[in-house]
Design an enzyme around this catalytic site. Structure first.
Site, PDB file in Angstrom:
ATOM      1  N   CYS A 271       0.844  -1.258   0.121  1.00 27.57           N
ATOM      2  CA  CYS A 271      -0.019  -0.036  -0.002  1.00 27.57           C
ATOM      3  C   CYS A 271       0.766   1.406   0.124  1.00 27.57           C
ATOM      4  O   CYS A 271       0.945   1.935  -1.199  1.00 27.57           O
ATOM      5  CB  CYS A 271      -0.924  -0.038   1.175  1.00 27.57           C
ATOM      6  SG  CYS A 271      -2.338  -1.238   1.227  1.00 27.57           S
TER       7      CYS A 271
HETATM    8  N1  LIG Z   1      -2.586  -5.790   1.694  1.00 27.70           N
HETATM    9  C1  LIG Z   1      -3.374  -4.823   2.511  1.00 27.70           C
HETATM   10  O1  LIG Z   1      -3.004  -4.535   3.521  1.00 27.70           O
HETATM   11  C2  LIG Z   1      -4.423  -3.862   1.769  1.00 27.70           C
HETATM   12  C3  LIG Z   1      -4.719  -2.973   2.614  1.00 27.70           C
HETATM   13  C4  LIG Z   1      -5.899  -2.087   2.012  1.00 27.70           C
HETATM   14  C5  LIG Z   1      -6.128  -2.397   0.835  1.00 27.70           C
HETATM   15  N2  LIG Z   1      -5.348  -3.055  -0.122  1.00 27.70           N
HETATM   16  C6  LIG Z   1      -5.623  -2.985  -1.656  1.00 27.70           C
HETATM   17  O2  LIG Z   1      -6.585  -4.123  -1.571  1.00 27.70           O
HETATM   18  C7  LIG Z   1      -6.306  -4.687  -3.101  1.00 27.70           C
HETATM   19  C8  LIG Z   1      -6.133  -6.125  -2.735  1.00 27.70           C
HETATM   20  O3  LIG Z   1      -4.816  -6.210  -2.121  1.00 27.70           O
HETATM   21  P1  LIG Z   1      -4.373  -7.602  -1.418  1.00 27.70           P
HETATM   22  O4  LIG Z   1      -3.393  -7.435  -0.486  1.00 27.70           O
HETATM   23  O5  LIG Z   1      -5.650  -8.451  -0.858  1.00 27.70           O
HETATM   24  O6  LIG Z   1      -3.833  -8.556  -2.794  1.00 27.70           O
HETATM   25  P2  LIG Z   1      -3.703  -9.917  -2.526  1.00 27.70           P
HETATM   26  O7  LIG Z   1      -2.375 -10.034  -3.694  1.00 27.70           O
HETATM   27  O8  LIG Z   1      -3.100 -10.585  -1.470  1.00 27.70           O
HETATM   28  O9  LIG Z   1      -4.855 -10.793  -3.162  1.00 27.70           O
HETATM   29  C9  LIG Z   1      -5.445 -10.481  -4.409  1.00 27.70           C
HETATM   30  C10 LIG Z   1      -6.126 -11.911  -4.962  1.00 27.70           C
HETATM   31  O10 LIG Z   1      -6.755 -11.535  -6.361  1.00 27.70           O
HETATM   32  C11 LIG Z   1      -6.408 -12.551  -7.193  1.00 27.70           C
HETATM   33  N3  LIG Z   1      -6.641 -12.243  -8.553  1.00 27.70           N
HETATM   34  C12 LIG Z   1      -5.698 -11.305  -9.146  1.00 27.70           C
HETATM   35  N4  LIG Z   1      -6.406 -11.276 -10.379  1.00 27.70           N
HETATM   36  C13 LIG Z   1      -7.661 -11.629 -10.422  1.00 27.70           C
HETATM   37  C14 LIG Z   1      -8.965 -11.602 -11.223  1.00 27.70           C
HETATM   38  N5  LIG Z   1      -8.756 -11.186 -12.426  1.00 27.70           N
HETATM   39  N6  LIG Z   1      -9.772 -12.275 -10.815  1.00 27.70           N
HETATM   40  C15 LIG Z   1      -9.914 -12.977  -9.709  1.00 27.70           C
HETATM   41  N7  LIG Z   1      -8.936 -12.869  -8.796  1.00 27.70           N
HETATM   42  C16 LIG Z   1      -7.831 -12.131  -9.329  1.00 27.70           C
HETATM   43  C17 LIG Z   1      -5.083 -12.994  -6.745  1.00 27.70           C
HETATM   44  O11 LIG Z   1      -4.629 -14.378  -7.031  1.00 27.70           O
HETATM   45  C18 LIG Z   1      -4.931 -13.011  -5.129  1.00 27.70           C
HETATM   46  O12 LIG Z   1      -5.414 -14.154  -4.677  1.00 27.70           O
HETATM   47  C19 LIG Z   1      -5.315  -3.756  -3.533  1.00 27.70           C
HETATM   48  O13 LIG Z   1      -5.815  -2.613  -4.541  1.00 27.70           O
HETATM   49  C20 LIG Z   1      -4.461  -3.141  -2.343  1.00 27.70           C
HETATM   50  O14 LIG Z   1      -3.848  -2.133  -2.842  1.00 27.70           O
HETATM   51  C21 LIG Z   1      -4.327  -3.939   0.567  1.00 27.70           C
END
Ligand SMILES: NC(=O)c1ccc[n+]([C@@H]2O[C@H](COP(=O)([O-])OP(=O)(O)OC[C@H]3O[C@@H](n4cnc5c(N)ncnc54)[C@H](O)[C@@H]3O)[C@@H](O)[C@H]2O)c1
Length: 432
Positions: A271
């Site tokens: 992030c």
């Molecule tokens: N990790 C954090 O602390 C956090 C906090 C707040 C916001 N975010 C935001 O949330 C979003 C997700 O982050 P995350 O950390 O959960 O990511 P992550 O990589 O842990 O998980 C994302 C998942 O999406 C899947 N994926 C990718 N493309 C796909 C598609 N087309 N269809 C279905 N599944 C798909 C991946 O396989 C993965 O399992 C990002 O925008 C991130 O910036 C993350």
């Protein structure tokens, strides 16, 4: 729309989450716990399999929580997007990384939205949760979904709600972190608010998707800029011979008008190092040149080099060069208590040390093996006086599990970038 809201309030709506990572899996469990039949969709078949088998891959989620939801029939996971046809609500929680040029990479969002478009039907609610620049929901998601012939606000609902989860935080999770929600129309906002009210303690509606998108970027830019400021204060204090940690500890006794941020080896995670650049990209596209974001990014990205300089100087005092020295890193995850090494500054520090010829090893209770960036290292247990044999220990993450007093006692030289050795003095200790 009222029919959808009624279904949600009766908890008869069928909920779906696209992307079952750090954000999507905890949210899916929250929906399941609230009694919704929840379907998780991910392109990663191994995650889908693990959920089916009741096994977690996220630190904040236990196997038991998944198994309970799966056994109760309230959570199913699949790689088949056709499941969208039967869903009433769809939350998109896919990654939003940067390209090498620091431009937004919306590939995952676009792919997910194209899949939704194939199965979109009247009465569905689609919510984007992935962090992104202001305008994404209306400029990218809405036109793609409307190319189906259905209209947002009339035939289906569309909203943005930023995910604010903080992995590894024992006090704040999906349920008690207030949820900001903005829809493309007031009806869309109302439907999204109704959904989150079923499983989140506080819901904060705002007037538009753009405001909701900007809220998240303000929050993360605030952190990035303040960390950049304190990192610069650390560099300044170093030049002036002042202990920056003592300064911060005293400054934070002020009961108002000051919030403590701490210096470190650089920004990490999915992030803070990334999101502000989504905002600066969008600002530049609109003829506005953001200054704070770029400056903070510049200072924060320079911190790994500063750490390596500290290690070089500390070894120099011992008549040693980095080349050939055995350097042991404590903590490679980007923050305490998590197994996430995405954008971890530890990797930057280790890469720089490796390029200078250091012989590296590491310990991290959350990261058993490191196979990134050409590294092929396994985490070493810290028994048997191992640290006594290395030339320098570099503390990059202050995991609670480490016995820092023992580290300070055993190691010949410690470079501490996290103030993990607070209160300890010794010829072998060098602080950031
Ligand atoms: N990790 C954090 O602390 C956090 C906090 C707040 C916001 N975010 C935001 O949330 C979003 C997700 O982050 P995350 O950390 O959960 O990511 P992550 O990589 O842990 O998980 C994302 C998942 O999406 C899947 N994926 C990718 N493309 C796909 C598609 N087309 N269809 C279905 N599944 C798909 C991946 O396989 C993965 O399992 C990002 O925008 C991130 O910036 C993350």
């Amino acid at each position: 729309m009222q029919a959808l809201i009624d279904r949600i309030r009766r908890r008869e709506a069928r909920c779906g989450i696209i992307g079952l990572g750090y954000v999507g899996l905890p949210l899916a469990l929250e929906f399941a716990r609230a009694g919704f039949h929840t379907t998780g969709i991910d392109v990663d078949a191994s995650k889908v399999e693990r959920i089916g088998a009741g096994r977690s891959y996220i630190v904040d989620v236990s196997d038991a929580e998944i198994a309970e939801a799966v056994e109760a029939g309230r959570l199913v996971a699949t790689t088949d997007f056709a499941a969208i046809r039967d869903l009433d609500t769809i939350n998109i929680c896919v990654p939003t990384p940067l390209r090498k040029t620091k431009d937004p990479d919306l590939t995952h969002v676009v792919n997910a939205v194209n899949e939704i478009r194939r199965y979109l039907r009247r009465g569905q609610l689609v919510i984007l949760e992935s962090t992104t620049y202001p305008g994404t929901t209306e400029e990218v998601v809405q036109p793609a979904l409307e190319s189906s012939g259905l209209r947002a606000g009339r035939d289906f609902c569309l909203a943005f709600s930023p995910e604010r989860v903080d992995p590894g935080n024992p006090h704040w999770g999906t349920r008690n972190i207030p949820k900001v929600v903005g829809g493309v129309t007031p009806d869309c906002t109302a439907a999204a608010v109704a959904l989150y009210e079923q499983c989140v303690d506080t819901v904060v509606p705002v007037s538009s998707t753009r405001v909701a998108e900007m809220v998240k970027l303000l929050e993360n830019t605030f952190r990035s800029v303040n960390i950049g400021l304190v990192n610069e204060i650390a560099l300044m204090s170093h030049a002036l011979g002042i202990d920056v940690w003592e300064v911060i500890a005293a400054a934070k006794t002020k009961p108002f008008g000051f919030m403590a941020f701490y210096p470190g080896p650089g920004l990490g995670g999915h992030c803070i190092p990334i999101d502000p650049f989504y905002l600066s990209w969008k600002a530049k596209m609109n003829g506005f040149e953001p200054r704070f974001i770029e400056l903070a990014g510049h200072i924060n990205e320079g911190m790994p080099r500063f750490v390596v300089e500290k290690v070089t100087d500390a070894l120099n005092v011992k008549r040693k060069a980095i080349h050939g020295s055995r350097i042991h890193v404590l903590g490679v995850a980007y923050k305490p208590g998590v197994n996430d090494i995405r954008e971890s500054p530890a990797l930057n520090v280790m890469r720089l040390l490796r390029d200078k010829g250091a012989v590296l090893s590491y310990s991290d209770p959350y990261v058993p093996a490191l196979r990134e960036d050409g590294f092929a290292l396994d985490s070493l247990p810290l028994q048997n006086g191992y640290l006594g044999d290395v030339d320098c220990v570099v503390i990059l993450t202050n995991h609670r599990e480490f016995d820092y007093r023992a580290v300070a006692r055993t190691a010949r030289l410690v470079v501490d970038t996290r103030n993990a050795l607070a209160g300890l003095q010794g010829d072998n200790i060098v602080r950031l």
